[in-house]
Enzyme design. Structure first.
Site, PDB file in Angstrom:
ATOM      1  N   SER A 683       0.831  -1.199   0.000  1.00  0.00           N
ATOM      2  CA  SER A 683       0.000   0.000   0.000  1.00  0.00           C
ATOM      3  C   SER A 683       0.872   1.258   0.000  1.00  0.00           C
ATOM      4  O   SER A 683       1.614   1.484  -0.956  1.00  0.00           O
ATOM      5  CB  SER A 683      -0.958  -0.040   1.200  1.00  0.00           C
ATOM      6  OG  SER A 683      -1.983   0.917   1.060  1.00  0.00           O
ATOM      7  N   ASP A 756      -9.104  -4.525  -6.017  1.00  0.00           N
ATOM      8  CA  ASP A 756      -8.685  -3.684  -4.883  1.00  0.00           C
ATOM      9  C   ASP A 756      -9.791  -2.688  -4.537  1.00  0.00           C
ATOM     10  O   ASP A 756     -10.255  -1.941  -5.389  1.00  0.00           O
ATOM     11  CB  ASP A 756      -7.396  -2.942  -5.250  1.00  0.00           C
ATOM     12  CG  ASP A 756      -6.714  -2.311  -4.036  1.00  0.00           C
ATOM     13  OD1 ASP A 756      -7.420  -1.916  -3.094  1.00  0.00           O
ATOM     14  OD2 ASP A 756      -5.479  -2.210  -4.044  1.00  0.00           O
ATOM     15  N   HIS A 790      -7.456  -5.466  -1.624  1.00  0.00           N
ATOM     16  CA  HIS A 790      -6.231  -4.748  -1.237  1.00  0.00           C
ATOM     17  C   HIS A 790      -5.241  -5.681  -0.544  1.00  0.00           C
ATOM     18  O   HIS A 790      -4.034  -5.577  -0.728  1.00  0.00           O
ATOM     19  CB  HIS A 790      -6.598  -3.589  -0.317  1.00  0.00           C
ATOM     20  CG  HIS A 790      -5.477  -2.620  -0.088  1.00  0.00           C
ATOM     21  ND1 HIS A 790      -4.869  -1.927  -1.097  1.00  0.00           N
ATOM     22  CD2 HIS A 790      -4.859  -2.232   1.059  1.00  0.00           C
ATOM     23  CE1 HIS A 790      -3.923  -1.154  -0.597  1.00  0.00           C
ATOM     24  NE2 HIS A 790      -3.891  -1.322   0.704  1.00  0.00           N
TER      25      HIS A 790
END
Length: 827
Positions: A683, A756, A790
């Site tokens: 991330s 995601d 994610h």
């Protein structure tokens, strides 16, 4: 000879073609080395849920990972929610396998609860009376609600009713269940009867999809899974609509009101009212359901059993959350809830600064209250200098604890208000930087009162606090108590150095003695287990005996290391070394990190975490590289320090300096080869990784998972950035690694879930980053994982990612087969 030269030329041509054309063949899911597969496949120890009175426990069995088939079930992505249409609930990537409830005082009493055939355990909820619990089970036919009631601890033999299915069409899209004040009735939302078939899409468009705006500023963060057309709106309405109902433990169902899109339904402490929040049209194509218009109502219940809706009172009609400044708030009532300790009093927050954090105002928020029958104007209770961040209640309803956040200083303050004396000066219970972990006094321990509402656990004038206990020696969790009259704080217990033990709850307490507490204790080689610890005698009795799921990794060595950035800012990391490490050997090194923002160097230097926690390798853990001969500087601090408005102006310089310091420390200790160092992150850590490869030559390769690389695609802020792209174009360009793709001359592995759902990290970010690096002649591999979000959950996806990371670093760091790509001339 001619033939031989022809063969040589042909081989040369084929080699050139393979090197210069993108490989697009689908290889299928790959596996990492067998040692890693065995570690990742190990089931974790059960999770434990304690009854509110701490007499019962429920152990919940958890699987290691779902299969790709489970993750690939049909999913609807609507209004910021991911919906499982078969379950009529939120899309879950994993479920629990079963549960066992036990009496804490009698280790011999344990009952296994069998799930229905094919059923998957989703959620569990205790009654505040502690004599019943409910759990939801997802089956092919929907979500069922089951209950276990009449748990008794008296008599010669503990008792508990057999599980009963009390509802077979639970709707959990907009939230779960709650308990009525009697502790025996469940307040649930059900699938409406006779709702018909799911809306079918039109095969022929009826017209274009149009959005419009005329002069109103509405800066909005980028969100995934938004509505995009009329069919999406119809699907959202179909699955989000529910029927409110009361469900008893025998399965009797009483419907309340009409079906609607209810986002919240909560009973008043006296059980005579329901606080109901309901979404209304029009919906938005730019925002999630949380920003949609809604009504906030109080429903009055009547009849012999308080099971008939006799009245409705509108508390607020809340419009669409548009035209809200960055980091601003809605106007009108927000965070409406019941005030614990009163029979039926609502409490909420209202902005006094127009909801704009940049507006100068003496007070930003006020807290107001409105009591039954909800006919008068609300009473102002307290005004807050800064933005309200929460309220807490006590057994004495005249006490109110407010928490407020000062955005300008990144500061948090908690104050106690005595409502019996309006206008009196509140007493400050906490006042610190939000990043000052050393000064954190801990969280107030709460309990459920006799109506099920949350209040502070209190003995006489004393309340209790538990905290992580961050210190220069790492986290040392603690239990304190604080006197509400004198504000004196007394330390009751703190974790001993060399281990890690934290409070999981207070079992028994009194004003004249230290409490008996439940703790979770672990060390690097022993998984967390629960103990009943008497703080008066020091005696600790085991409650669980979970075994190590991965004994094969217990030889791994780890330690907390401290070092300094070139500008003097203290930094830290947890250094891991393989189980077979021989002192003096320089290993290939992986630096894994995630940048965080701080207002000053003092708080940035503070240490958190502990080297004494149980070492785990689950799911996507990069620690599996220890089994392949790597040293790892884990959670290497990457502070970005400065004024909250401008700290990103020096983002690049600060992370490069922190990376250099981490490498220097590992080299100084003799454990790392400075010529074989990689960097990785997930991330925002992926964003950091790409920037480091673009702006320094410290690393041989990088791993970037689920990142965002072009900040112009998140134009109204990201992380803690408060400026929009149009206010700080140079900064958005300067720290976007996409804009510097031509400078990335070290191999980078990009991994991203195709679904995601994280704000800002659209899958397109990795696809465009791949194109940019490839187009500029860099070495890059893009792995897009089907049906993953994610974080990646399916066993096939997780093991494939593990294989990709190991292969990438083995090829370019541990055993580099090829020299670095030639440095572009522009650099």
């Amino acid at each position: 000879m001619r033939f031989n030269w022809f063969i040589v030329a042909l081989i040369t041509l084929i080699t050139w073609m393979l090197a210069n054309f993108e490989l697009t063949a689908q290889q299928g899911y790959q596996l990492p080395p067998p040692t890693v597969v065995e570690i990742i496949d190990a089931d974790p120890e059960p999770s434990v849920s304690f009854s509110p009175d701490r007499n019962w426990t429920v152990a919940i069995d958890r699987p290691a990972m779902p299969s790709i088939e489970d993750v690939s079930r049909r999913m609807l992505r609507l209004a910021g929610i991911r919906i499982d249409p078969a379950a009529n609930g939120p899309f879950r990537t994993s479920y629990n396998k079963g549960l066992t409830y036990r009496l804490m005082a009698d280790s011999q009493f344990a009952r296994r609860v069998d799930l229905p055939p094919g059923g998957k355990l989703a959620t569990l909820s205790w009654s505040h009376a502690s004599d019943a619990f409910a759990y939801s089970v997802v089956t092919d036919g929907g979500t069922e609600l089951w209950a276990v009631g009449e748990l008794q601890t008296t008599g010669q033999q503990p008792l508990g009713k057999k599980p009963v299915k009390v509802a077979d069409q639970l709707s959990t899209v907009m939230g779960g269940i709650s308990w009525m004040p009697d502790g025996k009735t469940i307040l649930a939302r059900l699938v409406p009867e006779n709702r018909g078939e799911e809306p079918a899409p039109s095969l022929t468009p009826t017209g274009p999809n149009i959005q419009e705006s005329y002069g109103n500023k509405s800066p909005t963060r980028t969100y995934q899974d938004l509505l995009s057309n009329a069919h999406d709106e119809a699907l959202f309405s179909y699955y989000a609509t529910s029927q409110i109902a009361l469900v008893d433990l025998q399965g009797t169902i009483t419907k309340l009101g009409d079906p609607g899109i209810y986002t919240s339904v909560r009973p008043s402490p006296d059980g005579k009212y329901l606080l109901v929040e309901k979404i209304k049209k029009p919906f938005s194509f730019l925002m999630t359901y949380r920003s949609f218009p809604k009504s906030i109502e109080v429903w009055g219940l009547g009849g012999p059993n308080q099971d008939v809706v006799e009245s409705r009172k509108l508390i607020a009609d809340v419009p669409m959350a548009e035209n809200i400044p960055i980091e601003g708030v809605r106007l009108g009532p927000r965070n409406v809830e019941w005030k614990a300790g009163d029979a039926a009093t609502l409490i909420w927050v209202e902005a006094l600064d127009g909801g704009d954090p940049k507006t100068k105002a003496e007070y930003r928020d006020q807290i107001v209250a409105l009591s039954a029958p909800f006919e008068s104007k609300p009473d102002g209770l307290v005004k807050l200098q800064h933005r309200a961040a929460g309220v807490s209640f006590f057994a004495d309803p005249s006490l109110l604890l407010t928490t407020e956040y000062d955005r300008d200083r990144r500061w948090v303050r908690a104050q106690m208000h005595d409502l019996k004396t309006p206008g009196s000066t509140p007493r400050t219970m906490m006042d610190r930087s939000i990043r000052d972990r050393y000064a954190d006094p801990g969280r107030t321990v709460t309990m459920r009162d006799e109506t099920g509402h949350s209040i502070a656990l209190q003995d006489g004038d004393w309340i209790y606090r538990t905290g992580d206990g961050a210190s220069p020696r790492g986290n040392l969790p603690f239990i304190d108590r604080q006197n509400l009259k004198t504000l004196e704080t007394e330390r009751l217990w703190r974790c001993a150095e060399g281990s890690y033990e934290q409070c999981a709850g207070i079992a028994k307490s009194s004003a004249d003695q230290k409490p008996v507490v439940i703790t979770s204790s672990e060390n690097p080689v022993t998984p967390p287990n629960y103990f009943l610890r008497d703080l008066n005698t020091g005696k600790a009795s085991p409650l669980t005996d979970f075994q190590d799921p991965t004994p094969e990794i217990r030889g791994i060595k780890k330690q907390l290391v401290n070092y300094k950035r070139a500008d003097g800012v203290p930094l830290s990391a947890t250094l891991y070394l393989p189980a077979d490490y021989k002192e003096g050997t320089r290993l290939p090194l992986l630096v894994w990190a995630y940048p965080r923002e701080f207002s000053d160097a003092k708080t940035a230097a503070q240490i958190s975490g502990s080297p004494h926690r149980f070492t785990r390798m689950r799911g996507l853990s990069h620690l599996t590289l220890l089994t392949q001969g790597y040293a790892i500087m884990d959670s290497a601090t990457m502070p970005v320090i400065g004024d909250p408005e401008t700290m990103n102006d020096t983002f690049i310089e600060q992370i490069v300096a922190a990376a250099q310091a981490a490498i220097d420390k590992a080299v100084e200790m003799g454990v790392a080869d400075p010529d074989r160092v990689a960097v990785g992150g997930h991330s925002y850590g992926a964003f950091m990784t790409a920037n480091l490869l673009a702006h320094c030559d410290l690393f041989k390769a990088g791993i970037a998972r689920s990142g965002a690389y072009n900040r112009t695609l998140t134009p109204f802020g990201f992380q803690s950035e408060r400026r929009s792209f149009w206010d700080a174009k140079d900064i958005y360009f300067g720290i976007s690694p996409f804009m510097h793709a031509h400078k990335i001359n070290e191999p980078i592995l990009l991994v991203h879930g195709e679904n995601d759902n994280n704000s800002g990290t659209f899958p397109m970010q990795s696809k465009r980053m791949y194109q940019a690096i490839k187009g500029n002649g860099g070495s890059v591999r893009l792995v897009m994982l089907p049906n993953e979000s994610h974080g990646y959950r399916a066993r096939e996806s997780v093991l494939h990612t593990q294989a990709e990371m190991i292969d990438w670093l083995d090829k370019y760091v541990k055993n580099p087969e090829f020299p670095d790509v030639d440095e572009p001339s522009s650099r």
